[in-house]
Design an enzyme around this catalytic site. Structure first.
Site, PDB file in Angstrom:
ATOM      1  N   LYS A  22       4.091   0.213 -10.907  1.00 47.18           N
ATOM      2  CA  LYS A  22       3.630  -1.085 -10.393  1.00 47.18           C
ATOM      3  C   LYS A  22       2.281  -0.941  -9.690  1.00 47.18           C
ATOM      4  O   LYS A  22       1.359  -1.729  -9.916  1.00 47.18           O
ATOM      5  CB  LYS A  22       4.660  -1.643  -9.395  1.00 47.18           C
ATOM      6  CG  LYS A  22       4.115  -2.780  -8.538  1.00 47.18           C
ATOM      7  CD  LYS A  22       5.078  -3.194  -7.451  1.00 47.18           C
ATOM      8  CE  LYS A  22       5.054  -2.375  -6.186  1.00 47.18           C
ATOM      9  NZ  LYS A  22       4.140  -2.824  -5.123  1.00 47.18           N
ATOM     10  N   ASN A  23       2.170   0.069  -8.823  1.00 48.58           N
ATOM     11  CA  ASN A  23       0.964   0.169  -8.002  1.00 48.58           C
ATOM     12  C   ASN A  23      -0.252   0.679  -8.773  1.00 48.58           C
ATOM     13  O   ASN A  23      -1.363   0.715  -8.242  1.00 48.58           O
ATOM     14  CB  ASN A  23       1.217   1.036  -6.758  1.00 48.58           C
ATOM     15  CG  ASN A  23       2.063   0.280  -5.744  1.00 48.58           C
ATOM     16  OD1 ASN A  23       2.269  -0.928  -5.874  1.00 48.58           O
ATOM     17  ND2 ASN A  23       2.561   0.982  -4.739  1.00 48.58           N
ATOM     18  N   CYS A 115       2.464  -8.587   7.737  1.00 50.23           N
ATOM     19  CA  CYS A 115       3.278  -7.915   6.723  1.00 50.23           C
ATOM     20  C   CYS A 115       4.448  -7.251   7.444  1.00 50.23           C
ATOM     21  O   CYS A 115       4.311  -6.822   8.591  1.00 50.23           O
ATOM     22  CB  CYS A 115       2.416  -6.868   6.025  1.00 50.23           C
ATOM     23  SG  CYS A 115       3.303  -5.889   4.823  1.00 50.23           S
ATOM     24  N   ARG A 120      -1.745  -4.093   8.425  1.00 48.15           N
ATOM     25  CA  ARG A 120      -2.416  -3.997   7.120  1.00 48.15           C
ATOM     26  C   ARG A 120      -3.664  -4.871   6.983  1.00 48.15           C
ATOM     27  O   ARG A 120      -3.739  -5.757   6.120  1.00 48.15           O
ATOM     28  CB  ARG A 120      -1.421  -4.310   5.994  1.00 48.15           C
ATOM     29  CG  ARG A 120      -0.218  -3.395   6.006  1.00 48.15           C
ATOM     30  CD  ARG A 120       0.702  -3.635   4.845  1.00 48.15           C
ATOM     31  NE  ARG A 120       0.195  -3.112   3.602  1.00 48.15           N
ATOM     32  CZ  ARG A 120       0.772  -3.305   2.428  1.00 48.15           C
ATOM     33  NH1 ARG A 120       1.863  -4.014   2.346  1.00 48.15           N
ATOM     34  NH2 ARG A 120       0.259  -2.791   1.332  1.00 48.15           N
ATOM     35  N   ASP A 303       5.831   5.414   0.850  1.00 51.91           N
ATOM     36  CA  ASP A 303       6.724   4.580   0.024  1.00 51.91           C
ATOM     37  C   ASP A 303       8.045   5.268  -0.302  1.00 51.91           C
ATOM     38  O   ASP A 303       8.918   4.665  -0.922  1.00 51.91           O
ATOM     39  CB  ASP A 303       6.017   4.174  -1.284  1.00 51.91           C
ATOM     40  CG  ASP A 303       4.870   3.209  -1.036  1.00 51.91           C
ATOM     41  OD1 ASP A 303       4.768   2.672   0.080  1.00 51.91           O
ATOM     42  OD2 ASP A 303       4.067   2.994  -1.969  1.00 51.91           O
ATOM     43  N   ARG A 395      10.478  -6.995  -6.803  1.00 53.91           N
ATOM     44  CA  ARG A 395       9.017  -6.868  -6.827  1.00 53.91           C
ATOM     45  C   ARG A 395       8.603  -5.529  -7.427  1.00 53.91           C
ATOM     46  O   ARG A 395       7.512  -5.427  -8.002  1.00 53.91           O
ATOM     47  CB  ARG A 395       8.452  -6.941  -5.404  1.00 53.91           C
ATOM     48  CG  ARG A 395       8.630  -8.278  -4.759  1.00 53.91           C
ATOM     49  CD  ARG A 395       7.947  -8.297  -3.427  1.00 53.91           C
ATOM     50  NE  ARG A 395       6.547  -7.903  -3.580  1.00 53.91           N
ATOM     51  CZ  ARG A 395       5.711  -7.739  -2.593  1.00 53.91           C
ATOM     52  NH1 ARG A 395       6.115  -7.937  -1.357  1.00 53.91           N
ATOM     53  NH2 ARG A 395       4.475  -7.380  -2.806  1.00 53.91           N
TER      54      ARG A 395
HETATM   55  C1  EPZ Z   1      -0.996   0.729  -1.176  1.00 52.12           C
HETATM   56  O1  EPZ Z   1      -1.159  -0.315  -0.236  1.00 52.12           O
HETATM   57  C2  EPZ Z   1       0.307   0.462  -1.889  1.00 52.12           C
HETATM   58  N1  EPZ Z   1       0.232  -0.826  -2.551  1.00 52.12           N
HETATM   59  C3  EPZ Z   1       1.446   0.502  -0.891  1.00 52.12           C
HETATM   60  O2  EPZ Z   1       2.645   0.339  -1.609  1.00 52.12           O
HETATM   61  C4  EPZ Z   1       1.461   1.859  -0.189  1.00 52.12           C
HETATM   62  O3  EPZ Z   1       2.454   1.860   0.812  1.00 52.12           O
HETATM   63  C5  EPZ Z   1       0.099   2.130   0.446  1.00 52.12           C
HETATM   64  O4  EPZ Z   1      -0.948   2.007  -0.559  1.00 52.12           O
HETATM   65  C6  EPZ Z   1      -0.015   3.506   1.073  1.00 52.12           C
HETATM   66  O5  EPZ Z   1       0.256   4.489   0.118  1.00 52.12           O
HETATM   67  C7  EPZ Z   1      -0.367  -0.931  -3.747  1.00 52.12           C
HETATM   68  O6  EPZ Z   1      -0.868   0.036  -4.315  1.00 52.12           O
HETATM   69  C8  EPZ Z   1      -0.375  -2.267  -4.395  1.00 52.12           C
HETATM   70  P1  EPZ Z   1      -3.757   1.294   2.286  1.00 52.12           P
HETATM   71  P2  EPZ Z   1      -2.575  -0.557   0.482  1.00 52.12           P
HETATM   72  O7  EPZ Z   1      -4.944   0.410   2.243  1.00 52.12           O
HETATM   73  O8  EPZ Z   1      -3.659  -0.293  -0.494  1.00 52.12           O
HETATM   74  C9  EPZ Z   1      -4.713   0.723   6.945  1.00 52.12           C
HETATM   75  C10 EPZ Z   1       4.892  -0.396  -1.918  1.00 52.12           C
HETATM   76  O9  EPZ Z   1       5.999  -0.318  -1.327  1.00 52.12           O
HETATM   77  N2  EPZ Z   1      -5.879  -0.057   6.504  1.00 52.12           N
HETATM   78  O10 EPZ Z   1      -3.871   2.686   1.775  1.00 52.12           O
HETATM   79  O11 EPZ Z   1      -2.512  -1.870   1.144  1.00 52.12           O
HETATM   80  C11 EPZ Z   1      -3.411  -0.001   6.637  1.00 52.12           C
HETATM   81  O12 EPZ Z   1      -3.116  -0.953   7.630  1.00 52.12           O
HETATM   82  C12 EPZ Z   1       3.642  -0.553  -1.137  1.00 52.12           C
HETATM   83  O13 EPZ Z   1       4.769  -0.366  -3.167  1.00 52.12           O
HETATM   84  C13 EPZ Z   1      -6.756  -0.548   7.446  1.00 52.12           C
HETATM   85  O14 EPZ Z   1      -6.600  -0.346   8.642  1.00 52.12           O
HETATM   86  O15 EPZ Z   1      -2.525   0.589   1.567  1.00 52.12           O
HETATM   87  C14 EPZ Z   1      -2.433   1.144   6.582  1.00 52.12           C
HETATM   88  O16 EPZ Z   1      -2.027   1.481   7.883  1.00 52.12           O
HETATM   89  C15 EPZ Z   1       3.709  -1.166   0.168  1.00 52.12           C
HETATM   90  N3  EPZ Z   1      -7.819  -1.299   7.014  1.00 52.12           N
HETATM   91  C16 EPZ Z   1      -3.258   2.286   5.993  1.00 52.12           C
HETATM   92  O17 EPZ Z   1      -4.628   1.914   6.185  1.00 52.12           O
HETATM   93  C17 EPZ Z   1      -8.046  -1.534   5.696  1.00 52.12           C
HETATM   94  O18 EPZ Z   1      -9.026  -2.223   5.368  1.00 52.12           O
HETATM   95  C18 EPZ Z   1      -3.042   2.550   4.514  1.00 52.12           C
HETATM   96  O19 EPZ Z   1      -3.233   1.337   3.787  1.00 52.12           O
HETATM   97  C19 EPZ Z   1      -7.152  -1.017   4.752  1.00 52.12           C
HETATM   98  C20 EPZ Z   1      -6.072  -0.280   5.183  1.00 52.12           C
END
Ligand code: EPZ
Length: 416
Positions: A22-23, A115, A120, A303, A395
């Site tokens: 999915k991701n 969220c 996030r 995850d 999802r």
């Molecule tokens: C991706 O989310 C995945 N989603 C998530 O999968 C996964 O948990 C996550 O990466 C971490 O591996 C998809 O790929 C669609 P990040 P993403 O930006 O891209 C902080 C699932 O269960 N951050 O790497 O949103 C954020 O708050 C899910 O399938 C900022 O502070 O994750 C978090 O603490 C849920 N500012 C950390 O970084 C930003 O601009 C990692 O988030 C962006 C992120």
């Protein structure tokens, strides 16, 4: 709304095929926006998030056809707005921001809002787009971005955000000059996206490493690409084998993407062996405890944290789990406690003391991976477990009850 009813205690035995990731699928679908011509993504799972993204692309004026092999023609996009109604149900909708801005010079994308697993924010995405010359305003809950041609820049991310790496990599493909992303995310899904972009004509090196270099090109064409296997679904099924003293052959498991997960599960006693047909997982008689800290890839994925916690809740001994990626990803703890788990949370640390057996109970899913951990708990628990609100599960896990039933689990979907 459906619920899942599980009568625990059955050993899982047999073969199961892991679906496409999915991701990986979601960013690949967003990348199709950049192409002049149709793109085909092969091996797409049937999931609610995929359908939501199809609706989003349709709203923009793209045409999506097919299911397993998804054909997207976004050549004639007419609209550059991702509305609140779609973004609020799926944060990955924000992945259209980079491609729309790069190709059409403007985008209006709803801010995702809160969220269940943490704040996030998308500040890293926005700051980097500004460095590439975009003008960004936050108005009425929307990101309004404009650019008269993005230009390459040196982007240093505060943290290796998966979404920001994907968004900026896509934006940089059509920017003028070279973009360098430092402290980039290294997840396999990033490499899958880079492979698709390269097949479209993009010039990218360094994906899968900390520094990614992208040389902008003027146009990108359509392309065909295979989706990688869903490493989180594979890991979840491995834990299911571990918790039920099962013997499961995972086909299309993508073991190469699961090194940290497999290493950790082996420490708990799971036997994991590569065979010609796939990865065989044989659950131990007694599960051993192990500590865990979640990390960006190649570390242990956040995850898989909830699923690992469920495993530790029936291990012999104590396990200390540290969640370093999201600040609130312990919503499943209260539900696991209702099943008899002994877990204490202090900030981002959870202390899990294994109990001999979980007891079936009515529980509520709060997010995607929390749903999976409750299903796992139900498979191993004594008596009946009913998991409510499983729309979260739909999802991200394709036909999970069918896959688990085929392995011998007593699990049924029922309407609430
Ligand atoms: C991706 O989310 C995945 N989603 C998530 O999968 C996964 O948990 C996550 O990466 C971490 O591996 C998809 O790929 C669609 P990040 P993403 O930006 O891209 C902080 C699932 O269960 N951050 O790497 O949103 C954020 O708050 C899910 O399938 C900022 O502070 O994750 C978090 O603490 C849920 N500012 C950390 O970084 C930003 O601009 C990692 O988030 C962006 C992120």
């Amino acid at each position: 709304m459906d619920r899942m009813v599980i009568n625990g205690g059955e050993r899982l035995i047999g073969e199961v095929a892991v679906s496409g990731a999915k991701n990986a699928a979601l960013p690949l679908m967003a990348a199709a926006i950049l192409a002049d011509g149709p793109c085909v993504i092969r091996g797409v799972p049937h999931l609610r998030d995929i359908n939501t993204f199809k609706r989003l692309l349709a709203q923009l004026g793209g045409v999506c056809e097919g299911e397993d092999d998804l054909r997207i023609d976004a050549t004639n996009i007419t609209n550059t707005e991702a509305p609140y109604e779609l973004v609020k149900t799926m944060r990955a909708s924000t992945l259209v921001l980079g491609p729309l801005l790069a190709k059409y010079g403007k985008a209006r994308v709803s801010l995702p809002g809160g969220c269940a697993i943490g704040a996030r924010p998308i500040d890293i995405h926005l700051k980097a787009l500004e460095q590439m010359g975009a003008k960004i305003r936050l108005v009425h809950g929307y990101v309004e971005a404009e650019a008269n041609g993005l230009r390459g820049a040196r982007l240093i991310f505060d943290m290796p955000s998966v979404g920001a790496t994907e968004n900026l990599m896509m934006a940089a493909c059509l920017a003028k000059g070279e973009t360098v992303i430092e402290n980039a995310a290294r997840e396999p899904e990033i490499v899958n996206l880079a492979d698709m972009l390269r097949a479209m004509g993009a010039e990218i090196v360094g994906d899968g490493e900390e520094t990614i270099r992208i040389q902008g090109v003027k146009v990108l064409s359509g392309a065909e690409v295979d989706l990688i296997p869903d490493r989180i679904e594979a890991g979840t099924l491995m834990v299911a084998a571990a918790m039920t003293r099962g013997n499961v052959l995972l086909k299309n498991a993508g073991a190469a993407y699961l090194t940290a997960v497999i290493d950790k599960l082996r420490k708990t006693g799971l036997i994991v062996e590569q065979e010609d047909e796939g990865v065989r997982c044989v659950g131990p008689r007694r599960i051993r405890s192990a500590d865990l800290t979640t990390q960006p890839y190649p570390g242990f994925p956040t995850d898989m944290q909830a699923q690992f916690m469920t495993l530790m809740s029936v291990a012999g001994g104590m396990s200390v789990i540290n969640e370093t990626i999201f600040e609130n990803r312990y919503m499943h703890v209260l539900e696991l406690q209702r099943m008899g788990a002994d877990i204490q949370v202090q900030g981002r640390t959870a202390i899990v003391r294994g109990v001999p057996l979980l007891s079936g109970a009515q529980v509520m899913a709060t997010d995607l991976r929390a749903s999976a951990c409750l299903i796992l708990g139900g498979l191993a628990a004594e008596g009946q477990t009913v998991v409510h609100r499983i729309y979260h599960l739909d999802r991200g896990y394709e036909a999970i009850e069918k896959k688990l039933s085929a392995l011998g689990a007593d699990i049924q979907r029922e309407a609430e």
